[in-house]
Design an enzyme around this catalytic site. Structure first.
Site, PDB file in Angstrom:
ATOM      1  N   LYS A  24      -6.944   5.283   7.619  1.00  0.00           N
ATOM      2  CA  LYS A  24      -7.214   4.480   6.578  1.00  0.00           C
ATOM      3  C   LYS A  24      -5.978   3.452   6.321  1.00  0.00           C
ATOM      4  CE  LYS A  24      -5.346   3.479   2.739  1.00  0.00           C
ATOM      5  NZ  LYS A  24      -5.344   2.232   2.600  1.00  0.00           N
ATOM      6  N   GLU A  78      15.646   1.521  -1.602  1.00  0.00           N
ATOM      7  CA  GLU A  78      15.077   0.827  -0.428  1.00  0.00           C
ATOM      8  C   GLU A  78      14.626  -0.446  -0.830  1.00  0.00           C
ATOM      9  OE1 GLU A  78      11.420   2.206   1.278  1.00  0.00           O
ATOM     10  OE2 GLU A  78      12.092   1.834   3.224  1.00  0.00           O
ATOM     11  N   GLY A 125       4.713   5.671   5.039  1.00  0.00           N
ATOM     12  CA  GLY A 125       4.557   4.816   3.947  1.00  0.00           C
ATOM     13  C   GLY A 125       5.924   5.104   3.108  1.00  0.00           C
ATOM     14  N   GLU A 132      -4.699  -1.667   2.681  1.00  0.00           N
ATOM     15  CA  GLU A 132      -5.598  -2.457   2.214  1.00  0.00           C
ATOM     16  C   GLU A 132      -5.407  -4.060   2.504  1.00  0.00           C
ATOM     17  OE1 GLU A 132      -5.090  -3.122  -2.547  1.00  0.00           O
ATOM     18  OE2 GLU A 132      -4.564  -1.127  -1.847  1.00  0.00           O
ATOM     19  N   THR A 176       4.721   7.921  -2.271  1.00  0.00           N
ATOM     20  CA  THR A 176       3.357   8.168  -1.833  1.00  0.00           C
ATOM     21  C   THR A 176       3.279   9.330  -0.831  1.00  0.00           C
ATOM     22  OG1 THR A 176       2.737   5.855  -1.996  1.00  0.00           O
ATOM     23  CG2 THR A 176       1.180   7.153  -0.636  1.00  0.00           C
ATOM     24  N   GLY A 177       4.407   9.361  -0.230  1.00  0.00           N
ATOM     25  CA  GLY A 177       4.529  10.787   0.667  1.00  0.00           C
ATOM     26  C   GLY A 177       4.463  11.915  -0.042  1.00  0.00           C
TER      27      GLY A 177
HETATM   28  P1  NAP Z   1       2.714   2.931   0.406  1.00  0.00           P
HETATM   29  O1  NAP Z   1       2.401   2.067  -0.813  1.00  0.00           O
HETATM   30  O2  NAP Z   1       3.244   4.223   0.400  1.00  0.00           O
HETATM   31  O3  NAP Z   1       1.332   2.952   1.413  1.00  0.00           O
HETATM   32  C1  NAP Z   1       1.166   3.376   2.748  1.00  0.00           C
HETATM   33  C2  NAP Z   1      -0.160   3.848   2.953  1.00  0.00           C
HETATM   34  O4  NAP Z   1      -0.478   4.800   1.907  1.00  0.00           O
HETATM   35  C3  NAP Z   1      -1.251   2.685   2.550  1.00  0.00           C
HETATM   36  O5  NAP Z   1      -2.252   2.633   3.257  1.00  0.00           O
HETATM   37  C4  NAP Z   1      -1.492   2.876   0.918  1.00  0.00           C
HETATM   38  O6  NAP Z   1      -2.990   2.312   0.701  1.00  0.00           O
HETATM   39  C5  NAP Z   1      -1.754   4.236   1.337  1.00  0.00           C
HETATM   40  N1  NAP Z   1      -1.690   5.122  -0.063  1.00  0.00           N
HETATM   41  C6  NAP Z   1      -1.140   4.678  -1.344  1.00  0.00           C
HETATM   42  N2  NAP Z   1      -1.439   5.742  -2.319  1.00  0.00           N
HETATM   43  C7  NAP Z   1      -1.967   6.693  -1.645  1.00  0.00           C
HETATM   44  C8  NAP Z   1      -2.571   8.014  -2.191  1.00  0.00           C
HETATM   45  N3  NAP Z   1      -2.200   8.348  -3.615  1.00  0.00           N
HETATM   46  N4  NAP Z   1      -3.095   8.884  -1.164  1.00  0.00           N
HETATM   47  C9  NAP Z   1      -3.240   8.366  -0.238  1.00  0.00           C
HETATM   48  N5  NAP Z   1      -2.854   7.060   0.414  1.00  0.00           N
HETATM   49  C10 NAP Z   1      -2.187   6.386  -0.200  1.00  0.00           C
HETATM   50  O7  NAP Z   1       3.602   2.217   1.391  1.00  0.00           O
HETATM   51  P2  NAP Z   1       3.688   0.315   1.813  1.00  0.00           P
HETATM   52  O8  NAP Z   1       4.159  -0.069   0.711  1.00  0.00           O
HETATM   53  O9  NAP Z   1       2.427   0.169   2.176  1.00  0.00           O
HETATM   54  O10 NAP Z   1       4.738   0.441   3.082  1.00  0.00           O
HETATM   55  C11 NAP Z   1       5.916   0.182   2.866  1.00  0.00           C
HETATM   56  C12 NAP Z   1       6.607   1.700   3.061  1.00  0.00           C
HETATM   57  O11 NAP Z   1       6.678   2.528   4.296  1.00  0.00           O
HETATM   58  C13 NAP Z   1       8.406   1.590   3.096  1.00  0.00           C
HETATM   59  O12 NAP Z   1       9.046   2.451   2.066  1.00  0.00           O
HETATM   60  C14 NAP Z   1       8.610   1.921   4.320  1.00  0.00           C
HETATM   61  O13 NAP Z   1       9.853   2.315   4.532  1.00  0.00           O
HETATM   62  C15 NAP Z   1       7.485   2.790   4.512  1.00  0.00           C
HETATM   63  N6  NAP Z   1       7.600   2.905   6.322  1.00  0.00           N
HETATM   64  C16 NAP Z   1       7.881   4.008   6.872  1.00  0.00           C
HETATM   65  C17 NAP Z   1       7.824   4.162   8.134  1.00  0.00           C
HETATM   66  C18 NAP Z   1       8.357   5.239   9.029  1.00  0.00           C
HETATM   67  O14 NAP Z   1       7.939   5.460  10.233  1.00  0.00           O
HETATM   68  N7  NAP Z   1       9.152   6.071   8.514  1.00  0.00           N
HETATM   69  C19 NAP Z   1       7.263   3.005   8.983  1.00  0.00           C
HETATM   70  C20 NAP Z   1       6.923   1.856   8.165  1.00  0.00           C
HETATM   71  C21 NAP Z   1       6.981   1.977   6.815  1.00  0.00           C
HETATM   72  P3  NAP Z   1      -2.882   1.051   0.009  1.00  0.00           P
HETATM   73  O15 NAP Z   1      -2.053   0.025   0.475  1.00  0.00           O
HETATM   74  O16 NAP Z   1      -4.107   0.449   0.482  1.00  0.00           O
HETATM   75  O17 NAP Z   1      -2.714   1.131  -1.275  1.00  0.00           O
END
Ligand code: NAP
Length: 493
Positions: A180, A389, A233, A183, A237-238
């Site tokens: 997934k 962050e 992510g 979006e 969310t994690g």
């Molecule tokens: P996010 O909001 O946590 O979303 C990440 C993914 O999780 C998206 O595909 C999202 O779907 C999905 N998601 C959201 N709610 C969920 C749920 N309840 N159950 C399962 N999946 C769910 O993060 P983001 O805003 O896309 O990305 C930014 C974050 O990612 C930042 O905090 C960044 O530091 C972190 N990040 C970490 C790394 C690493 O390797 N440590 C690398 C890159 C980014 P939708 O977007 O479709 O809602």
């Protein structure tokens, strides 16, 4: 695939080797231009169930999981070559959907190729262990098996690269996949999946369901047909995913947010350190989990260093995909820009000095979501911009006197993803690598990676590792087999 941004690409899910249209669609407008660039299927739990069924059946058939490593490697190498050939088109897809300069998106494709090639090498090397010291009648085999169906969830900042960091390693291990993507940026995952099947990955081994995290992501994590979840992510969310996965006792790997420190000591090569500090904070518009967005600079050089930084930061070229001179791009969407601008406002309100930037860009940037590279000096450790962050082009400068102070400041965060240090003193460098609490420590460089190097976090930045041998092994399980020859001594009389 088109190489211009004027076409709107329309995608379905990819399930069992076929494109499956969704009942509803999500429209994606480029945050750099406002143009409609893509439509993605808005997935449902039923789509997830179909994709998991497809991945399960394919896994159980052995058509991928039972292939010798050398054959999986050949397929992966063909995929790497195809991705390299489509570099321009794939870069265009990510550049449009993320709003980043094409130049940067091309670099992401190149890094993706490197990951797929390295995963191919690992497919040859996947092995367990043998114990021949259990006694003359025994041999102990530690067999390494693919984990099964892997549920992969990725964010929006490096879409094609996230694919390389997850899918390539899962395939090398013999897993089948339900992915997934975000979006907002699902296009390149669907494009590369088509290339994977062209390269010889069997239909059903990679399934992609697009749509929202709260529905598609949640259903994937909760599905009893998924054996392992790898998530990248945000920390919030994690934590939700770890809780949801606990219901079926699924193993999860969590690559989460960060708040890295970039530490500059007075003895550093200051030309390198200035450029490194800019890169640490502003690369990918600061939308980078390993951003070194807290600059810790030693008192003795701080005034001159901040002045040089600001002078360079003011000259950073901000632009969209087709601006060849652009060094950083747009933010991902309006809501995110509001969050970044709110944090910028908090910086001033909490007593830091705004050195440059600090505003939304207009004029030639008016159609997109662009924020000027921003530097704050005199940031106190209690300030929100030191602790949260930001995920935007904002650098928070805090000064220190001694190495002990620098280490304490760097570790004074909930996160633990990446930290950097700039010094010519080997003793200090080594001490920093030991005492900084993060999954990666860079010395005299920053945000440098290689497929060989495991990547992941400590503390609120998550657990588990991606890439490297450790990353491959996440997609496997160990089975211990104790084999005895000859007759066993009876235990019961
Ligand atoms: P996010 O909001 O946590 O979303 C990440 C993914 O999780 C998206 O595909 C999202 O779907 C999905 N998601 C959201 N709610 C969920 C749920 N309840 N159950 C399962 N999946 C769910 O993060 P983001 O805003 O896309 O990305 C930014 C974050 O990612 C930042 O905090 C960044 O530091 C972190 N990040 C970490 C790394 C690493 O390797 N440590 C690398 C890159 C980014 P939708 O977007 O479709 O809602």
């Amino acid at each position: 695939m088109s190489t211009t941004s004027t076409d709107t690409r329309t995608y379905g899910h990819h399930i069992g080797g076929r494109s499956v249209p969704g009942d509803a669609q999500i429209e994606r407008r480029s945050p750099a231009t406002g143009q409609l660039v893509a439509r993605f299927a808005d997935g449902t739990p039923q789509d997830v169930a179909a994709a998991v069924e497809s991945a399960r059946t394919t896994f159980d058939s052995g058509v991928w999981s039972d292939l010798p490593g050398a054959e999986r490697a050949r397929v992966l190498l063909r995929l790497a070559a195809l991705v390299g050939e489509r570099r321009e088109q794939l870069a265009r897809v990510d550049a449009d959907e993320v709003g980043k300069p094409l130049r940067l998106a091309r670099g992401d494709v190149d890094a993706t190729v490197a990951h797929i090639e390295y995963a191919a090498a690992l497919a040859h090397e996947l092995r367990g262990d043998t114990y021949t010291n259990l006694g003359p009648a025994y041999v102990g085999l530690v067999q390494r098996e693919p984990a099964g169906v892997a549920g992969l969830i990725t964010p929006w900042n490096f879409p094609v690269l996230s694919y390389g960091e997850k899918v390539a390693y899962a395939l090398a291990a013999g897993c089948t996949i339900v992915l997934k993507p975000s979006e907002l940026t699902s296009g390149s995952a669907l494009e590369v999946t088509a290339l994977a099947e062209e390269a010889g990955v069997p239909a059903g081994a990679i399934n992609v369901v697009t749509g929202r995290g709260a529905t598609v992501g949640q259903a994937l994590v909760e599905s009893p047909g998924v054996d392992y979840v790898s998530f990248t992510g945000s920390t919030a969310t994690g934590a939700r995913i770890a809780a949801a996965a606990a219901k079926t006792l699924k193993r999860v790997s969590l690559e989460l947010g960060g708040k890295g420190a970039n530490i500059v000591l007075a003895d550093a090569d200051l030309d390198d350190a200035v450029d490194g500090a800019l890169f640490a904070s502003f690369f990918n518009t600061g939308e980078c989990c390993v951003a070194g967005s807290r600059l810790l600079v030693q008192d003795a050089i701080a005034d001159a260093f901040v002045e040089r930084l600001a002078e360079r930061a003011r000259r950073i070229r901000v632009g969209g995909p087709d601006d060849d001179a652009a060094e950083i791009g747009a933010l991902i969407h309006e809501d995110h820009a509001e969050k970044v601008l709110d944090l910028i406002a908090s910086g001033t309100a909490e007593g830091a000095r705004l050195v440059c930037g600090g505003r939304r860009l207009d004029g030639e940037h008016a159609d997109g979501v662009f924020v000027a590279p921003t530097v704050f000096d005199g940031v106190r450790p209690e300030a929100r911009i030191f602790r949260e962050e930001i995920f935007g082009p904002v650098m928070a400068v805090t000064r220190f006197g001694t190495v002990d102070e620098a280490i304490a400041l760097a570790n004074d965060t909930a996160y633990g993803l990446g930290n950097s240090v700039w010094t010519k003193d080997l003793d200090t460098a080594l001490r920093m690598t030991r005492e900084l609490q993060s999954g990666t420590v860079w010395v005299n460089t920053t945000i440098d990676g290689a497929p060989q190097m495991p990547f992941g976090g400590m503390k609120a930045s998550g657990y588990g590792r991606e890439c490297g041998r450790a990353g491959l092994e996440e997609y496997t399980v160990l089975k211990s087999c104790v084999i005895r020859s000859g007759k066993r001594d009876p235990f019961f009389a």
